[in-house]
Motif scaffolding. Structure first.
Motif, PDB file in Angstrom:
ATOM      1  N   THR A  82       2.106  39.355  -9.642  1.00 49.21           N
ATOM      2  CA  THR A  82       2.520  39.430 -11.049  1.00 49.21           C
ATOM      3  C   THR A  82       2.453  38.054 -11.697  1.00 49.21           C
ATOM      4  O   THR A  82       1.938  37.899 -12.819  1.00 49.21           O
ATOM      5  CB  THR A  82       3.951  40.001 -11.155  1.00 49.21           C
ATOM      6  N   LYS A  83       2.940  37.034 -10.991  1.00 47.21           N
ATOM      7  CA  LYS A  83       2.890  35.661 -11.515  1.00 47.21           C
ATOM      8  C   LYS A  83       1.442  35.201 -11.688  1.00 47.21           C
ATOM      9  O   LYS A  83       1.089  34.604 -12.710  1.00 47.21           O
ATOM     10  CB  LYS A  83       3.630  34.702 -10.581  1.00 47.21           C
TER      11      LYS A  83
ATOM     12  N   ASN B 269      -0.102  36.860 -14.725  1.00 47.04           N
ATOM     13  CA  ASN B 269       0.405  36.238 -15.965  1.00 47.04           C
ATOM     14  C   ASN B 269      -0.245  34.877 -16.193  1.00 47.04           C
ATOM     15  O   ASN B 269      -0.614  34.537 -17.324  1.00 47.04           O
ATOM     16  CB  ASN B 269       1.926  36.095 -15.913  1.00 47.04           C
TER      17      ASN B 269
ATOM     18  N   ARG C 265      -3.695  35.382 -17.475  1.00 48.18           N
ATOM     19  CA  ARG C 265      -3.656  35.718 -18.921  1.00 48.18           C
ATOM     20  C   ARG C 265      -3.475  34.454 -19.757  1.00 48.18           C
ATOM     21  O   ARG C 265      -4.090  34.308 -20.815  1.00 48.18           O
ATOM     22  CB  ARG C 265      -2.524  36.707 -19.195  1.00 48.18           C
TER      23      ARG C 265
END
Length: 127
Positions: free
Chosen positions: A69-70, A73, A76
């Motif tokens: 998830t990190k 992100n 992104r």
């Protein structure tokens, strides 16, 4: 001399290297004996190992979820750098960024592939 020191007086001049080498073998022999002759202990050890595997899986799921998830992100955020109205960059900069990301992804993937192959082992056959 204190009483606690007297109880270890017999160790003076002992070959500690030989003792240290013998201890793991002795422990292994004792453990094997217990596992063979006491089924309850064997079942308990199997249960403990099973619980450890479940804990390992739980740890992996928790850490992998958080780290992926990190990473997503962060990727992104790298994509936000594409905004030409806020940033000035060249095509070489973009190439370097994606080359570095792809190399790290490939290295990470290879580590997973290698860890899966350890158990299978390559076989050599002469004909």
């Amino acid at each position: 001399m204190p009483d606690s020191a007297k109880s270890f007086k017999w160790l003076e001049g002992a070959d500690f290297a030989a003792i240290a080498g013998a201890v793991p073998r002795l422990v292994k022999k004792c453990l094997c004996y217990l596992l063979v002759h006491y089924p309850y202990i064997r079942d308990r050890v199997d249960l403990e190992m099973e619980m450890t595997r479940e804990e390992d899986r739980s740890k992996f799921v928790k850490l992998a979820s958080a780290r992926v998830t990190k990473a997503l992100n962060d990727i992104r955020l790298i994509g936000n750098l594409a905004n030409r109205s806020n940033y000035d960059y060249t095509s070489e900069d973009v190439t370097k960024i994606f080359k570095a990301l792809n190399e790290e992804i490939s290295a990470c993937k290879k580590r997973f592939e290698l860890s899966n192959k350890k158990g299978s082992g390559a076989q050599f056959v002469l004909e």
